[in-house]
Motif scaffolding. Structure first.
Motif, mmCIF file in Angstrom:
data_model
loop_
_atom_site.group_PDB
_atom_site.id
_atom_site.type_symbol
_atom_site.label_atom_id
_atom_site.label_comp_id
_atom_site.label_asym_id
_atom_site.label_seq_id
_atom_site.Cartn_x
_atom_site.Cartn_y
_atom_site.Cartn_z
ATOM 1 N N VAL A 91 0.741 -1.224 -0.022
ATOM 2 C CA VAL A 91 -0.151 -0.134 -0.088
ATOM 3 C C VAL A 91 0.870 1.271 -0.100
ATOM 4 N N PHE A 92 0.302 2.258 -0.535
ATOM 5 C CA PHE A 92 1.250 3.488 -0.473
ATOM 6 C C PHE A 92 0.575 4.374 0.793
ATOM 7 N N ALA A 93 1.276 4.915 1.521
ATOM 8 C CA ALA A 93 0.816 5.533 2.899
ATOM 9 C C ALA A 93 1.789 6.793 2.991
ATOM 10 N N THR A 94 1.150 7.707 3.776
ATOM 11 C CA THR A 94 1.897 9.001 4.035
ATOM 12 C C THR A 94 1.849 9.193 5.526
ATOM 13 N N HIS A 96 1.986 12.307 6.545
ATOM 14 C CA HIS A 96 1.565 13.887 6.248
ATOM 15 C C HIS A 96 -0.053 13.837 6.200
ATOM 16 N N VAL A 97 -0.885 14.263 7.128
ATOM 17 C CA VAL A 97 -2.287 14.202 6.907
ATOM 18 C C VAL A 97 -2.784 14.894 5.888
ATOM 19 N N ASP A 98 -2.046 16.052 5.397
ATOM 20 C CA ASP A 98 -2.588 16.813 4.276
ATOM 21 C C ASP A 98 -2.170 16.736 2.956
ATOM 22 N N ALA A 99 -1.400 15.651 2.852
ATOM 23 C CA ALA A 99 -0.723 15.189 1.639
ATOM 24 C C ALA A 99 -1.451 15.124 0.387
ATOM 25 N N GLY A 100 -3.006 14.629 0.844
ATOM 26 C CA GLY A 100 -3.838 14.610 -0.579
ATOM 27 C C GLY A 100 -3.410 13.242 -1.276
ATOM 28 N N VAL A 101 -3.249 12.154 -0.755
ATOM 29 C CA VAL A 101 -2.892 10.986 -1.502
ATOM 30 C C VAL A 101 -4.272 10.716 -2.138
ATOM 31 N N LYS A 102 -4.035 10.174 -3.533
ATOM 32 C CA LYS A 102 -5.358 9.900 -4.236
ATOM 33 C C LYS A 102 -5.919 8.584 -3.791
ATOM 34 N N ASP A 103 -6.917 8.389 -3.955
ATOM 35 C CA ASP A 103 -7.636 7.195 -3.666
ATOM 36 C C ASP A 103 -7.002 5.999 -4.261
ATOM 37 N N SER A 104 -6.393 6.323 -5.436
ATOM 38 C CA SER A 104 -5.928 5.113 -6.308
ATOM 39 C C SER A 104 -4.679 4.840 -5.902
ATOM 40 N N PHE A 105 -3.879 5.308 -5.077
ATOM 41 C CA PHE A 105 -2.730 5.127 -4.484
ATOM 42 C C PHE A 105 -2.961 4.612 -3.122
ATOM 43 N N GLY A 106 -3.862 4.373 -2.563
ATOM 44 C CA GLY A 106 -4.266 3.747 -1.347
ATOM 45 C C GLY A 106 -4.867 4.846 -0.212
ATOM 46 N N GLY A 107 -4.380 5.790 -0.145
ATOM 47 C CA GLY A 107 -4.731 6.900 0.734
ATOM 48 C C GLY A 107 -4.594 6.693 2.134
ATOM 49 N N PHE A 108 -3.761 5.526 2.586
ATOM 50 C CA PHE A 108 -3.547 5.266 3.901
ATOM 51 C C PHE A 108 -2.676 6.350 4.660
ATOM 52 N N HIS A 109 -3.087 6.534 6.072
ATOM 53 C CA HIS A 109 -2.343 7.334 6.838
ATOM 54 C C HIS A 109 -1.113 6.416 7.820
ATOM 55 N N LEU A 110 0.011 6.611 7.553
ATOM 56 C CA LEU A 110 0.887 5.909 8.171
ATOM 57 C C LEU A 110 1.410 6.694 9.626
#
Length: 130
Positions: A91-94, A96-110
């Motif tokens: 999974v892609f995660a970040t 950074h709460v405000d990173a705006g990860v697109k749903d297609s990249f997972g959108g998980f908060h690590l």
């Protein structure tokens, strides 16, 4: 505040038990907190920075991976391509709460939150998601 019992099998984070997880995260403190909680849940963790992660991917020793979407340049996608070629779930995660990860990249908060790590566990290992 009650201490969270990681041995309670109702927690999705327990899906990590016995799994070998590669964490590629630029923020050392976020990666270390996630490592601590996942190890408490029974996972074996390998951490890597982007330049070394590709060389550490081996289907014999990696069950899944958590990738920081904010790695320098195209590193996250090169690592993802390698994981995909070995059919290792990731999974892609970040952090950074405000990173705006697109749903297609997972959108998980690590982070060090059990609920967030539980969501990642469900995405990686739940039979409902495969």
């Amino acid at each position: 505040m009650a201490k969270k019992d990681l041995n309670n099998h109702a927690f999705p984070i327990n899906l990590f038990a016995g799994k070998r997880i590669l964490i590629v995260e630029e923020d050392y403190f976020v990666a270390d907190e996630a490592r601590r909680l996942l190890e408490a849940a029974g996972a074996r963790i390998t951490g890597a920075t982007a330049p070394f992660a590709i060389g550490m991917i081996d289907p014999e020793i990696t069950d899944a991976a958590i990738l920081d979407i904010r790695l320098d340049g195209e590193a996250a996608f090169l690592i993802a391509d390698r994981l995909y070629s070995f059919r290792i779930p990731f999974v892609f995660a970040t952090s950074h709460v405000d990173a705006g990860v697109k749903d297609s990249f997972g959108g998980f908060h690590l982070c060090g939150d059990l609920h967030a790590l539980g969501d990642i566990a469900l995405a990686l290992f739940s039979t409902k998601h495969h």
